[in-house]
Design an enzyme around this catalytic site. Structure first.
Site, mmCIF file in Angstrom:
data_model
loop_
_atom_site.group_PDB
_atom_site.id
_atom_site.type_symbol
_atom_site.label_atom_id
_atom_site.label_comp_id
_atom_site.label_asym_id
_atom_site.label_seq_id
_atom_site.Cartn_x
_atom_site.Cartn_y
_atom_site.Cartn_z
ATOM 1 N N GLY A 21 0.793 -1.215 0.000
ATOM 2 C CA GLY A 21 0.000 0.000 0.000
ATOM 3 C C GLY A 21 0.830 1.272 0.000
ATOM 4 O O GLY A 21 0.396 2.295 -0.520
ATOM 5 N N MET A 22 2.027 1.216 0.591
ATOM 6 C CA MET A 22 2.846 2.416 0.681
ATOM 7 C C MET A 22 3.774 2.598 -0.514
ATOM 8 O O MET A 22 4.316 3.677 -0.717
ATOM 9 C CB MET A 22 3.684 2.372 1.971
ATOM 10 C CG MET A 22 2.889 2.482 3.242
ATOM 11 S SD MET A 22 2.203 4.129 3.497
ATOM 12 C CE MET A 22 3.699 5.045 3.894
ATOM 13 N N LYS A 40 13.124 0.754 -0.433
ATOM 14 C CA LYS A 40 11.668 0.919 -0.420
ATOM 15 C C LYS A 40 11.341 2.306 -0.929
ATOM 16 O O LYS A 40 11.774 3.314 -0.359
ATOM 17 C CB LYS A 40 11.104 0.727 0.978
ATOM 18 C CG LYS A 40 9.593 0.840 1.026
ATOM 19 C CD LYS A 40 8.999 0.206 2.279
ATOM 20 C CE LYS A 40 7.494 0.064 2.161
ATOM 21 N NZ LYS A 40 6.914 -0.721 3.246
ATOM 22 N N ASP A 141 1.333 -0.954 13.199
ATOM 23 C CA ASP A 141 0.782 -1.637 12.017
ATOM 24 C C ASP A 141 1.384 -3.034 11.891
ATOM 25 O O ASP A 141 1.803 -3.445 10.811
ATOM 26 C CB ASP A 141 1.044 -0.821 10.750
ATOM 27 C CG ASP A 141 0.225 -1.319 9.559
ATOM 28 O OD1 ASP A 141 -0.822 -1.967 9.792
ATOM 29 O OD2 ASP A 141 0.622 -1.090 8.410
#
Length: 609
Positions: A21-22, A40, A141
């Site tokens: 999602g990120m 990332k 999370d």
């Protein structure tokens, strides 16, 4: 970024090894040190977000990346570097040789992992959480995709810091209102769902969800509808693990169920306590096995939750909702109501509205909370659908002017405003304001809050003159009820000042800003963010009145205070220096303006690296 293989003149991207999602994760080579790394890349901010959203995201990214880079534990993924390249934020991490727990479950056809593996994973994650929690860092999370098991058996938690980009965005008042989506519904703690205080025990709840899933093959609450899952976390007791898998040791089952306690105080005290319990310490009280006694028949779920399952072969009737008493404090005025039935012999006879059951009211309250949680996740369209459905059912059960019905209507209007439907939002807020005035009275805080939102909507639609009239009346009522220095009175006056400026009435806007700034400095302090916002409005009005020397003095004062309080490279401080440079340009002091713009650019570049 994919087209430019070498980023930051150092990291050569080779292949995408993960997406989420990120953003996406690349296998890369650090050419300076000659080692393989993972990079990332966070998704660029889309066009539907404004500049302030971008600023908040970058500020939060830098802050959390520094937090992540400071963690040094074998159970936490190492962060080597972070920065920004061509508008894309990136994080450089150690390259892990293994699979995350979500991948392990998929490769195992969603069959549960061996019990010994479940215990070993729990112990290693508990060690890593104990390390981070003792440093005041909460993940927020935790989920299977963020826990990796290496080929040598080492277990590591990923995305510390980055997982928190959207959570607690309101740590500073300057970082609120962005609507950044955060959290994964299947693993969110009840306090996350309810918007309550978050501490290390929220991570323990999320870990309980993870352990439940790898031990049984499914999350404790599983459904296609996110809001139904959220309600499961809040109100439903999960099925015991041994119902689905009898070989699970009793102490493991009891520990996981304790992790899933609805309140933080019901969970293990900390991660070290969890480690001891998972390894089966002597003296641990054993909970009775499911076969020892026949459980009482659970209450059936309402229609909206009948697909919600817990465990491998759970059915709707196996779930036992815990329903709070939401009828406490409700009077007959709200629970009975009246309705007209056919007349007899020319007479009009009125009958009472049937009193809703406590269970029905609890379900509606739970669905309302779920809608709020979807809003906190930034899922405004879904939140709107939930609130509209709840509003319709509350109106049927309680009446159109019941406070709960109006609360749902208010949330519907709010979701409309967040999805760009300003006209519909305005209509919704007006209806709520009128309903609250009838039901609660013109002076009730909820009525006044709805009127304020009407003013906000008018301003967004360019109807500033109407907003001025509304705020003028609202200020009179706020002053009468709470006094001229009450924060809500000053908030309404700020709205008035902004809209006076929009209508070109700058002398009046200047007068408002000066008085609000003085009152906020007296009640909140001269360095409070709200005081500085009002102080800046003074400078804005002075600029529109072409009183640039005076405006420069105020802009410089605000910038100096923000430098001192927040630091010279904070986004708010940089914005103030930009205001100052613009003012210098208006005064013809171009060389000074250019030099100040260069300083701002250098500070921004320094923050980016």
């Amino acid at each position: 970024m994919a087209e430019s293989r070498l980023i930051h003149d150092r990291y050569r991207l080779e292949e995408v090894i993960g997406r989420g999602g990120m953003g996406e994760v690349w296998r890369a080579v650090d050419e300076s040190l000659g080692r393989s790394v993972a990079v990332k890349c966070l998704k660029p901010v889309g066009p539907h977000h404004d500049a302030s959203f971008s600023t908040v995201l970058r500020e939060r990214f830098r802050r959390e990346a520094r937090v992540a880079a400071a963690l040094q534990h074998r159970g936490v993924t190492v962060v080597h570097d972070f920065g920004e390249y061509e508008g894309v934020l990136f994080l450089v991490m150690e390259l892990l040789d293994g699979r995350n727990l979500s991948q392990l479950l998929e490769e195992n056809a969603h069959e549960p992992l061996p019990v010994d593996d479940v215990v070993e994973i729990a112990v290693q994650v508990a060690d890593a959480l104990a390390y981070t929690h003792e440093r005041g860092i909460v993940h927020r999370d935790l989920k299977p995709a963020n826990i990796v098991r290496l080929t040598d058996g080492t277990v590591k938690i990923c995305d510390f810091g980055i997982a928190r980009l959207g959570e607690n965005i309101g740590t500073s008042s300057r970082l609120t209102g962005t609507g950044i989506a955060m959290g994964t519904p299947h693993y969110m703690s009840p306090e996350q769902i309810g918007g309550g205080h978050i501490d290390h025990r929220s991570d323990l709840y999320s870990l309980g969800c993870v352990l439940y899933e790898i031990a049984t093959g499914v999350p404790p609450f599983d459904d296609e509808d996110a809001w139904a899952v959220l309600i499961g976390h809040r109100d439903t007791v999960p099925q015991p693990l041994r119902v689905h898998r009898p070989e699970i040791p009793e102490h493991v089952q009891q520990t996981v169920l304790d992790l899933l306690a609805k309140t933080p105080d019901g969970r293990p005290a900390d991660a070290r306590d969890l480690r001891l319990r998972m390894t089966g310490p002597r003296g641990l009280p054993a909970a009775p096995a499911p076969s020892a006694a026949r459980p009482a028949a659970p209450a059936p779920l309402p229609a909206w939750g009948r697909r919600l399952t817990g465990g491998h072969h759970a059915t709707a009737t196996a779930l036992r909702p815990v329903l709070p008493d939401h009828t406490a404090g409700l009077t007959g005025e709200w629970t009975t109501g009246t309705a007209v039935r056919p007349a007899l012999a020319g007479q009009t006879v009125r009958r009472e509205r049937p009193t809703p059951s406590p269970e029905a009211l609890a379900v509606l309250a739970g669905r309302h909370s779920a809608g709020l949680s979807l809003g906190r996740l930034g899922r405004w369209e879904e939140a709107g659908e939930v609130h509209r459905a709840v509003a319709a059912e509350r109106e049927h059960a309680l009446g159109a002017d019941h406070p709960d019905t109006l609360a749902s209507r208010y949330e519907v209007a709010f979701t409309l405003s967040r999805t760009g439907r300003a006209e519909d939002a305005l209509d919704g807020f007006r209806r709520v304001a009128d309903g609250r005035e009838r039901a609660l009275g013109a002076d009730h805080p909820d009525t006044l809050a709805a009127r304020y939102e009407v003013g906000i909507s008018l301003g967004r639609l360019g109807r500033a003159a109407e907003a001025v009239d509304l705020y003028t009346a609202l200020i009179a009522d706020r002053t009468r009820l709470s006094g001229p220095d009450d924060p809500e009175t000053l908030r309404a006056r700020h709205g008035l000042g902004v809209n006076l400026g929009r209508t070109g009435r700058w002398p009046e806007a200047l007068e408002q800003a000066r008085d609000i700034s003085t009152r906020r400095a007296r009640t909140l302090g001269p360095d409070h963010p709200d005081t500085l916002v009002s102080h800046r409005e003074v400078a804005v009005a002075l600029g529109w009145l072409a009183r640039w020397p005076e405006a420069l003095t105020v802009y410089t004062s605000v910038a100096g205070t923000r430098d001192r309080v927040l630091g010279p490279d904070h986004p708010d401080a940089l914005a103030s220096r930009n205001d100052e440079a613009h003012c210098l340009e208006q005064l013809g002091r171009h060389e000074e303006a250019v030099e100040l713009y260069r300083r701002v650019a250098a500070l921004r570049d320094r923050r980016a690296h």
